[in-house]
Design an enzyme around this catalytic site. Structure first.
Site, mmCIF file in Angstrom:
data_model
loop_
_atom_site.group_PDB
_atom_site.id
_atom_site.type_symbol
_atom_site.label_atom_id
_atom_site.label_comp_id
_atom_site.label_asym_id
_atom_site.label_seq_id
_atom_site.Cartn_x
_atom_site.Cartn_y
_atom_site.Cartn_z
ATOM 1 N N HIS A 86 0.976 -1.168 -0.052
ATOM 2 C CA HIS A 86 -0.071 0.000 -0.048
ATOM 3 C C HIS A 86 0.943 1.073 -0.210
ATOM 4 O O HIS A 86 1.948 1.428 0.587
ATOM 5 C CB HIS A 86 -0.905 0.242 1.170
ATOM 6 C CG HIS A 86 -2.111 -0.841 0.927
ATOM 7 N ND1 HIS A 86 -3.170 -0.620 1.715
ATOM 8 C CD2 HIS A 86 -2.334 -2.222 0.321
ATOM 9 C CE1 HIS A 86 -4.070 -1.658 1.530
ATOM 10 N NE2 HIS A 86 -3.474 -2.523 0.487
ATOM 11 N N GLU A 88 1.278 3.873 1.374
ATOM 12 C CA GLU A 88 1.598 4.526 2.779
ATOM 13 C C GLU A 88 2.598 3.886 3.294
ATOM 14 O O GLU A 88 3.648 4.440 3.943
ATOM 15 C CB GLU A 88 0.250 4.575 3.804
ATOM 16 C CG GLU A 88 -0.776 5.446 3.562
ATOM 17 C CD GLU A 88 -2.043 4.492 2.674
ATOM 18 O OE1 GLU A 88 -1.657 3.713 2.004
ATOM 19 O OE2 GLU A 88 -3.192 4.950 2.918
ATOM 20 N N ARG A 92 6.760 4.768 3.658
ATOM 21 C CA ARG A 92 7.516 4.946 4.897
ATOM 22 C C ARG A 92 8.726 4.240 4.947
ATOM 23 O O ARG A 92 9.618 4.531 5.169
ATOM 24 C CB ARG A 92 6.678 4.127 6.056
ATOM 25 C CG ARG A 92 6.976 4.382 7.474
ATOM 26 C CD ARG A 92 7.272 3.352 8.527
ATOM 27 N NE ARG A 92 7.549 2.108 8.139
ATOM 28 C CZ ARG A 92 8.642 1.545 8.927
ATOM 29 N NH1 ARG A 92 9.385 1.984 9.975
ATOM 30 N NH2 ARG A 92 8.846 0.146 8.424
ATOM 31 N N CYS A 141 -6.617 2.886 4.632
ATOM 32 C CA CYS A 141 -7.717 1.598 4.577
ATOM 33 C C CYS A 141 -7.823 1.515 6.175
ATOM 34 O O CYS A 141 -7.116 1.857 6.979
ATOM 35 C CB CYS A 141 -7.069 0.507 3.799
ATOM 36 S SG CYS A 141 -5.667 -0.314 4.223
ATOM 37 N N CYS A 282 -3.636 0.278 6.850
ATOM 38 C CA CYS A 282 -2.942 1.336 7.138
ATOM 39 C C CYS A 282 -3.013 2.214 8.233
ATOM 40 O O CYS A 282 -2.378 2.913 8.749
ATOM 41 C CB CYS A 282 -2.649 2.406 5.711
ATOM 42 S SG CYS A 282 -1.932 1.331 4.489
ATOM 43 N N LYS A 285 -1.237 0.866 11.121
ATOM 44 C CA LYS A 285 0.107 1.256 11.011
ATOM 45 C C LYS A 285 0.393 2.658 11.341
ATOM 46 O O LYS A 285 1.448 2.993 12.075
ATOM 47 C CB LYS A 285 0.685 0.918 9.770
ATOM 48 C CG LYS A 285 0.694 -0.829 9.527
ATOM 49 C CD LYS A 285 1.350 -1.203 8.142
ATOM 50 C CE LYS A 285 1.630 -2.805 8.181
ATOM 51 N NZ LYS A 285 2.099 -3.196 7.362
ATOM 52 N N ARG A 288 0.308 3.298 15.009
ATOM 53 C CA ARG A 288 1.551 2.506 15.780
ATOM 54 C C ARG A 288 2.528 3.598 15.525
ATOM 55 O O ARG A 288 3.388 4.010 16.149
ATOM 56 C CB ARG A 288 1.821 1.338 15.103
ATOM 57 C CG ARG A 288 3.060 0.597 15.578
ATOM 58 C CD ARG A 288 3.554 -0.690 14.945
ATOM 59 N NE ARG A 288 4.678 -0.973 15.003
ATOM 60 C CZ ARG A 288 5.394 -2.290 14.846
ATOM 61 N NH1 ARG A 288 4.442 -3.341 14.879
ATOM 62 N NH2 ARG A 288 6.612 -2.440 15.183
ATOM 63 N N LYS A 418 12.962 -5.594 3.530
ATOM 64 C CA LYS A 418 13.476 -6.085 4.760
ATOM 65 C C LYS A 418 14.996 -6.007 4.613
ATOM 66 O O LYS A 418 15.831 -5.160 5.302
ATOM 67 C CB LYS A 418 12.880 -7.171 5.483
ATOM 68 C CG LYS A 418 11.525 -6.929 5.918
ATOM 69 C CD LYS A 418 11.143 -7.852 7.075
ATOM 70 C CE LYS A 418 9.810 -7.538 7.731
ATOM 71 N NZ LYS A 418 8.690 -7.858 6.555
#
Ligand SMILES: [Zn+2]
Length: 485
Positions: A86, A88, A92, A141, A282, A285, A288, A418
């Site tokens: 997504h 967003e 990030r 979302c 999202c 997240k 958070r 990652k």
């Protein structure tokens, strides 16, 4: 102060316009086909006060587009696939890439736009007069997307009929929706994002026997009838919906007609095709990041405190300030006992009047039948303000265009995966003189991605508090997926 920024230094429209212009200047690769494909856009903007504090310089440091999320079975133990694409989340991750390079510059004696030495040995802090804000072209979302429709709004979803009838309809429509995805889906395991424009009719299998289990922490938030829409109610009232499903073991959606379709204030996972995804919505997240920062566990080794957004700006489209407040702020506002460098910060929430011309609504308005069926763009674009290879275009979580044979090879990896972000972090550690290493990285035998994340003690303590007090049902990532190096 923020008020000063809002009234004098920048406006939501100016931020939206900077982001859209930045997108327009990017090369064509990975962009949606005008009038047929739509996508979502998000950006991180660096704000730097001028020395006289009368103006502020605005710079896009990360931009992301994307609408897809892979299912659990397509996840990789090598950390080399993007699970959640997504916009967003892409934005990030691109920002983490940018911050890693900025820290690299700082530790190697070059000048950084962002960091200056902190008061603790081996730690850095954001320079005075520097802050970050987040822009997203649509309401995120999940929880922030659930709010009553109002008469003046374009209604992206058909009003809900009686549950029984809708249930049988949904069965049929679901099959249709899936075959639709079959055609547009670039590969296995991916599914179009839910968002409040597109997913109503695909929004999950309902189970009429499901019981609502009240989540005590969110109890007061669980009644959507508390809403007072600012425009006259339409009859019958209906909700904007999200396709993100409640996390397992938590309160389920009532799926009743109108305002009682969804539970509110609860954690949700993004929809996946076939198998479930482990990716939180999202809205979750962003909530958070609001407490733990956007830098993640790894970079927190180097930072004196988290990097949080001072504001979240949403582009023109369906929007509810109340739902945004609830999803991004209220759910965490009671959290106490955080380590001293963390706090419950509250980003300013604002909406711009400018629309992203590649969003679903605009694309639909320009669409002609000769173009074939309207569909979400399968690619995700990441651009970040770094010196090497700023652009990274992916599909299905891997570099776009790689052959099936090349999947799993170095060439197929996204630079914001990652494992690639981890390797950039290890380069930062290698570039840091021993005497300037953060204490949490000294004299330890850390090997895997998991080891380095766990060693970020203060960050982990903050996450434990946030999880315990606000998000006890947040699913844990399987450890075996984080043991790469
Ligand atoms: Zn999303």
């Amino acid at each position: 102060m923020l008020t000063k920024h809002l009234s004098i230094m920048w406006s939501p429209d100016e931020i939206a316009s900077i982001c859209y212009n930045h997108f327009n200047k990017l090369p064509k690769r990975g962009k949606p086909e005008a009038g047929r494909e739509w996508t979502l856009l998000a950006s991180v903007i660096l704000l730097t006060d001028s020395s006289d504090q009368k103006t502020v310089h605005k710079q896009v440091v990360s931009l992301g587009t994307g609408t897809k999320c892979i299912g659990q079975s397509a996840m990789s133990m090598k950390g080399d696939v993007l699970n959640d694409s997504h916009a967003e989340v892409i934005a990030r991750r691109g920002c983490v890439r940018y911050l890693t390079e900025q820290l690299y510059k700082a530790v190697s004696g070059q000048s950084s736009d962002v960091f200056c030495p902190g008061t603790e040995e081996g730690k850095w802090t954001v320079k005075p007069g520097v802050s970050f804000l987040f822009f997203t072209s649509q309401t995120p979302c999940g929880d922030a997307s659930i709010f009553p429709m109002t008469g003046s709004q374009a209604q992206p979803c058909e009003p809900v009929k009686a549950v029984q009838k809708e249930e049988s309809e949904r069965r049929g429509l679901k099959r249709q929706a899936e075959s639709e995805l079959e055609e547009t889906r670039p590969g296995p395991g991916m599914k179009t994002s839910d968002n409040n424009h597109s997913s109503c009719r695909k929004s999950g299998d309902s189970n009429q026997d499901e019981v609502i289990i009240e989540n005590k922490a969110c109890n007061q938030l669980n009644d959507v009838s508390h809403f007072q829409p600012d425009v006259k109610k339409v009859c019958p009232p209906d909700l904007h919906r999200t396709g993100a499903k409640c996390v397992p073991d938590g309160p389920a959606d009532p799926l009743k007609p109108g305002l009682l379709y969804h539970s509110v204030g609860v954690l949700r996972v993004k929809p996946g095709r076939g198998d479930r995804t482990l990716s939180l919505s999202c809205s979750d997240k962003l909530a958070r990041w609001g407490i733990l920062g956007i830098q993640g566990a790894l970079l927190s080794h180097y930072l004196q405190g988290p990097i949080c957004f001072s504001a979240v700006v949403v582009g023109k489209g369906s929007y509810s300030h109340q739902a945004m407040e609830r999803a991004l702020k209220t759910r965490c506002s009671h959290v106490r006992g955080l380590p001293s460098s963390f706090s419950v910060r509250a980003p300013e929430l604002l909406q711009a009047n400018l629309e992203f011309t590649h969003n679903h609504t605009h694309t639909e308005s320009k669409h002609t039948h000769s173009q074939g069926r309207i569909s979400p763009c399968g690619a995700a674009i990441s651009w970040s303000a770094v010196s090497q290879q700023p652009l990274d275009v992916t599909a299905n979580g891997y570099k776009q265009g790689v052959t099936k044979k090349a999947l799993g090879t170095l060439q197929a990896r996204s630079l914001i995966s990652k494992v690639e972000l981890f390797h950039s972090f290890l380069k930062l550690v290698a570039a840091t003189e021993d005497s300037h290493l953060p204490e949490t990285l000294r004299g330890k035998d850390l090997r895997t991605y998991w080891d380095y994340k766990q060693a970020a003690e203060t960050y982990q303590q903050a996450w434990t508090q946030l999880r315990l007090q606000a998000f006890p049902l947040w699913p844990r990532s399987p450890r075996e997926l984080l043991l790469f190096h």
